[in-house]
Enzyme design. Sequence first.
Site, short mmCIF file in Angstrom:
data_model
loop_
_atom_site.label_atom_id
_atom_site.label_comp_id
_atom_site.label_asym_id
_atom_site.label_seq_id
_atom_site.Cartn_x
_atom_site.Cartn_y
_atom_site.Cartn_z
N ASP A 268 -5.68 -6.41 6.41
CA ASP A 268 -6.75 -5.88 6.32
C ASP A 268 -7.53 -6.93 4.84
OD1 ASP A 268 -6.06 -4.22 5.27
OD2 ASP A 268 -7.01 -2.69 7.20
N GLY B 240 0.49 -5.45 0.71
CA GLY B 240 -0.85 -5.11 -0.41
C GLY B 240 -0.35 -6.07 -1.07
N ILE C 240 0.80 -1.38 0.22
CA ILE C 240 -0.37 -0.06 -0.23
C ILE C 240 0.67 1.06 -0.39
CG2 ILE C 240 -0.34 0.21 2.48
CD1 ILE C 240 -2.90 0.42 2.19
N ASP D 163 -1.36 -9.11 -1.02
CA ASP D 163 -3.50 -9.07 -0.87
C ASP D 163 -3.63 -10.00 -2.37
OD1 ASP D 163 -3.02 -9.66 1.51
OD2 ASP D 163 -2.71 -7.04 1.56
N GLU E 184 2.46 -6.66 6.78
CA GLU E 184 1.65 -5.61 8.39
C GLU E 184 1.89 -6.05 9.58
OE1 GLU E 184 0.70 -6.84 5.64
OE2 GLU E 184 -1.08 -6.13 4.37
#
Length: 297
Positions: free
Chosen positions: A178, A147, A89, A150, A170
């Site tokens: 998340d 991310g 991210i 993810d 994270e």
Amino acid sequence: MAGGDRGSSDPAAAAAEAELRRGFETLAVARSDTSTGVYEVRLNRPAQRNALSPAAFAEIPRAMSLLDRLPTARAVVLSAAGPHFCAGIELGGPGNPLTAASSKGSDPVAAAEGLRRAILEMQDALTAIERCRKPVIAAVHGACVGGGVDVVAACDIRCCSRDATFVLKEVDMAIVADLGGLQRLPRIVGYGNAADLALTGRRITAMEAKEMGLVSRVFDSKKELDAGVAKIAKEIAEKSAWAVMGTKAVLLRSRDVTVEQGLEHVATWNAAMLRSNDLKEAIRAFLEKRKPVFSKL
Ligand SMILES: CC/C=C\C=C\CC(=O)SCCNC(=O)CCNC(=O)[C@H](O)C(C)(C)COP(=O)(O)OP(=O)(O)OC[C@H]1O[C@@H](n2cnc3c(N)ncnc32)[C@H](O)[C@@H]1OP(=O)(O)O
């Protein structure tokens, strides 16, 4: 030829084609080869190591939705420009919804609700990869961080080059991941491996990723990765689109329900799909000892 063009006679297809021509800020989306139904979605902010900005979170679902609707698209390769696949991210960028939502007003409930909404929207952006009915193949090189993992976990097939590394960062950023990693990874690599990665935040190599099943194939170089993934995508694109999309849909549903519910789902699915022209063609082609020619979407 699989995935032949129907031009813009179909209004939905014409709209998707027009949207594709509009282009993207953080992605490069293009048909890899006009003779196949393979499209490439490339994360395209190499200077920022493809960190996932608010614009990327808006564009990933846009790209996935349009490829879902585009009849010429039969398989999607998700790759990245520059030295690394994805730095996770975007940290500290302008307009970051998480930063904006967390500092909203003085009412903590409103701030929490804003954050919850922002997180759900970002989750949804990555779930769009699963929602695209065409299979998405991740081609990972270099670092794949936070991310980025993810994103990769939401893809159907994962391949990487030998230089690839994966890290769920994270926990070291003092947050709980998340964006789907904690939900999808245990189903891909098993609970123990997912817990190991998520709780330690340790970086793993391509070979370890292969051993635990995070990736299914490792290529010696980025060049071989690109060629290898293009070949896999082309082979899928030449199959019956109905069979491929149905297989993705049934696999995903079966991942999330009991065996009994999954069997019920595939029975209902095939009650319609066993009447396809593609099945008749596959049987005819087998009997005539030739390659089948499947229908366009
Ligand atoms: C509020 C939200 C809270 C948490 C969300 C967590 C989910 C996650 O994704 S956690 C992971 C977050 N990401 C990171 O910790 C950063 C990871 N980046 C790296 O480790 C490295 O950049 C690298 C990917 C290994 C690449 O290394 P290298 O090739 O040496 O490049 P750099 O010089 O480090 O970076 C070049 C350039 O890109 C900028 N950049 C890199 N990552 C990010 C990022 N995540 N967000 C914003 N910008 C990033 C870096 O600052 C450099 O910028 P310059 O302007 O050129 O200095």
